[in-house]
Scaffold this motif. Sequence first.
Motif, PDB file in Angstrom:
ATOM      1  N   UNK A   1      16.162  -2.829  -5.224  1.00 48.07           N
ATOM      2  CA  UNK A   1      14.954  -3.614  -4.988  1.00 48.07           C
ATOM      3  C   UNK A   1      14.300  -3.932  -6.321  1.00 48.07           C
ATOM      4  N   UNK A   2      14.049  -5.177  -6.558  1.00 46.30           N
ATOM      5  CA  UNK A   2      13.352  -5.618  -7.758  1.00 46.30           C
ATOM      6  C   UNK A   2      11.851  -5.416  -7.587  1.00 46.30           C
ATOM      7  N   UNK A   3      11.198  -4.977  -8.644  1.00 44.42           N
ATOM      8  CA  UNK A   3       9.741  -4.830  -8.590  1.00 44.42           C
ATOM      9  C   UNK A   3       9.084  -6.168  -8.278  1.00 44.42           C
ATOM     10  N   UNK A   4       9.690  -7.226  -8.772  1.00 42.52           N
ATOM     11  CA  UNK A   4       9.097  -8.545  -8.535  1.00 42.52           C
ATOM     12  C   UNK A   4       9.043  -8.881  -7.056  1.00 42.52           C
ATOM     13  N   UNK A   5       9.931  -8.308  -6.256  1.00 40.09           N
ATOM     14  CA  UNK A   5       9.867  -8.550  -4.815  1.00 40.09           C
ATOM     15  C   UNK A   5       8.613  -7.963  -4.194  1.00 40.09           C
ATOM     16  N   UNK A   6       7.976  -7.040  -4.884  1.00 43.15           N
ATOM     17  CA  UNK A   6       6.737  -6.451  -4.381  1.00 43.15           C
ATOM     18  C   UNK A   6       5.504  -7.233  -4.835  1.00 43.15           C
ATOM     19  N   UNK A   7       5.684  -8.108  -5.793  1.00 39.26           N
ATOM     20  CA  UNK A   7       4.546  -8.860  -6.313  1.00 39.26           C
ATOM     21  C   UNK A   7       4.354 -10.157  -5.537  1.00 39.26           C
ATOM     22  N   UNK A   8       3.137 -10.424  -5.102  1.00 37.30           N
ATOM     23  CA  UNK A   8       2.877 -11.721  -4.448  1.00 37.30           C
ATOM     24  C   UNK A   8       2.992 -12.840  -5.476  1.00 37.30           C
ATOM     25  N   UNK A   9       3.259 -14.035  -5.004  1.00 38.42           N
ATOM     26  CA  UNK A   9       3.299 -15.181  -5.916  1.00 38.42           C
ATOM     27  C   UNK A   9       1.888 -15.591  -6.317  1.00 38.42           C
ATOM     28  N   UNK A 118      -2.063  -9.427   3.848  1.00 40.52           N
ATOM     29  CA  UNK A 118      -2.913  -8.528   3.062  1.00 40.52           C
ATOM     30  C   UNK A 118      -2.224  -7.261   2.560  1.00 40.52           C
ATOM     31  N   UNK A 119      -0.958  -7.047   2.926  1.00 43.44           N
ATOM     32  CA  UNK A 119      -0.272  -5.824   2.513  1.00 43.44           C
ATOM     33  C   UNK A 119       0.995  -6.125   1.714  1.00 43.44           C
ATOM     34  N   UNK A 120       1.186  -5.358   0.654  1.00 42.87           N
ATOM     35  CA  UNK A 120       2.369  -5.542  -0.189  1.00 42.87           C
ATOM     36  C   UNK A 120       3.628  -5.046   0.504  1.00 42.87           C
ATOM     37  N   UNK A 121       3.572  -3.822   1.029  1.00 40.51           N
ATOM     38  CA  UNK A 121       4.789  -3.155   1.484  1.00 40.51           C
ATOM     39  C   UNK A 121       5.343  -3.677   2.800  1.00 40.51           C
ATOM     40  N   UNK A 122       4.604  -4.515   3.475  1.00 37.48           N
ATOM     41  CA  UNK A 122       5.125  -5.146   4.684  1.00 37.48           C
ATOM     42  C   UNK A 122       5.136  -6.665   4.486  1.00 37.48           C
ATOM     43  N   UNK A 123       3.969  -7.251   4.334  1.00 35.93           N
ATOM     44  CA  UNK A 123       3.814  -8.708   4.301  1.00 35.93           C
ATOM     45  C   UNK A 123       4.492  -9.369   3.099  1.00 35.93           C
ATOM     46  N   UNK A 124       4.038  -9.010   1.924  1.00 32.87           N
ATOM     47  CA  UNK A 124       4.513  -9.658   0.694  1.00 32.87           C
ATOM     48  C   UNK A 124       5.996  -9.363   0.467  1.00 32.87           C
ATOM     49  N   UNK A 125       6.374  -8.110   0.575  1.00 34.47           N
ATOM     50  CA  UNK A 125       7.765  -7.736   0.344  1.00 34.47           C
ATOM     51  C   UNK A 125       8.683  -8.497   1.303  1.00 34.47           C
ATOM     52  N   UNK A 157      -2.409  -0.118  -4.680  1.00 35.86           N
ATOM     53  CA  UNK A 157      -3.287  -0.190  -5.857  1.00 35.86           C
ATOM     54  C   UNK A 157      -2.479   0.010  -7.136  1.00 35.86           C
ATOM     55  N   UNK A 158      -1.521   0.922  -7.112  1.00 35.75           N
ATOM     56  CA  UNK A 158      -0.662   1.150  -8.274  1.00 35.75           C
ATOM     57  C   UNK A 158       0.218  -0.079  -8.518  1.00 35.75           C
ATOM     58  N   UNK A 159       0.801  -0.618  -7.467  1.00 33.54           N
ATOM     59  CA  UNK A 159       1.645  -1.814  -7.592  1.00 33.54           C
ATOM     60  C   UNK A 159       0.834  -2.980  -8.138  1.00 33.54           C
ATOM     61  N   UNK A 160      -0.416  -3.109  -7.688  1.00 42.22           N
ATOM     62  CA  UNK A 160      -1.260  -4.215  -8.149  1.00 42.22           C
ATOM     63  C   UNK A 160      -1.615  -4.100  -9.629  1.00 42.22           C
ATOM     64  N   UNK A 161      -1.652  -2.881 -10.163  1.00 43.18           N
ATOM     65  CA  UNK A 161      -1.853  -2.738 -11.611  1.00 43.18           C
ATOM     66  C   UNK A 161      -0.683  -3.378 -12.352  1.00 43.18           C
ATOM     67  N   UNK A 162       0.536  -3.099 -11.887  1.00 43.48           N
ATOM     68  CA  UNK A 162       1.716  -3.731 -12.465  1.00 43.48           C
ATOM     69  C   UNK A 162       1.678  -5.238 -12.294  1.00 43.48           C
ATOM     70  N   UNK A 163       1.205  -5.697 -11.144  1.00 42.95           N
ATOM     71  CA  UNK A 163       1.110  -7.133 -10.872  1.00 42.95           C
ATOM     72  C   UNK A 163       0.177  -7.816 -11.854  1.00 42.95           C
ATOM     73  N   UNK A 164      -0.940  -7.159 -12.183  1.00 49.67           N
ATOM     74  CA  UNK A 164      -1.899  -7.759 -13.124  1.00 49.67           C
ATOM     75  C   UNK A 164      -1.256  -7.981 -14.486  1.00 49.67           C
TER      76      UNK A 164
END
Length: 179
Positions: A1-9, A118-125, A157-164
């Motif tokens: 799994x790529x980290x980018x798959x967890x990041x919203x566009x 609104x959720x990374x681990x279900x919606x965005x991914x 919240x941790x994933x969103x730090x990486x996203x920023x």
Amino acid sequence: MSKRNLYPRDYVDSTYSIDFKKLYEQGYRGVIFDVDNTLVPHNAPADDRAKAFFKELHEIGFQALLLSNNKEPRVKSFKEAVEYCTYIYKANKPSAKGYQKAMEQMGTDVTNTIFVGDQILTDVWGANRAGIRSIMVKPVLKWKEEPQIILKRFLEAVILLGYKIYKIYGKEIKKVPLK
């Protein structure tokens, strides 16, 4: 799994701040929504704002679909209240299958479909896995959710730090138009 798959566009404050007329002008024809905390607070019925919003999407020309991991009574009652959409319940997000089925129902494809949740681990991914442009919104009412969702929020919240950081340096960020 790529980290980018967890990041919203893209990541915006609210579903209701997105300029869907401009997205339609950009060629998008289908929009898939999560329900709880994307459109209304968790387990809340459709309110007047949601009803007006779906009518506006219909008038613009969008096909809209609710994609939820919830059981049918929750999703069906919301759909019946907002009228201008279809739905898929027990979607098993983040599996890409529900998103693919949604595009099939709407007659759209990955080039002209957008997802809002609104959720990374279900919606965005899930949207990213299906190849759909993903927009993450801040939860309508955070922390008034089921315990397992609250636990996911800490990880998000941790994933969103990486996203920023990614947002500063990433080349795939495509800003969604806002009203």
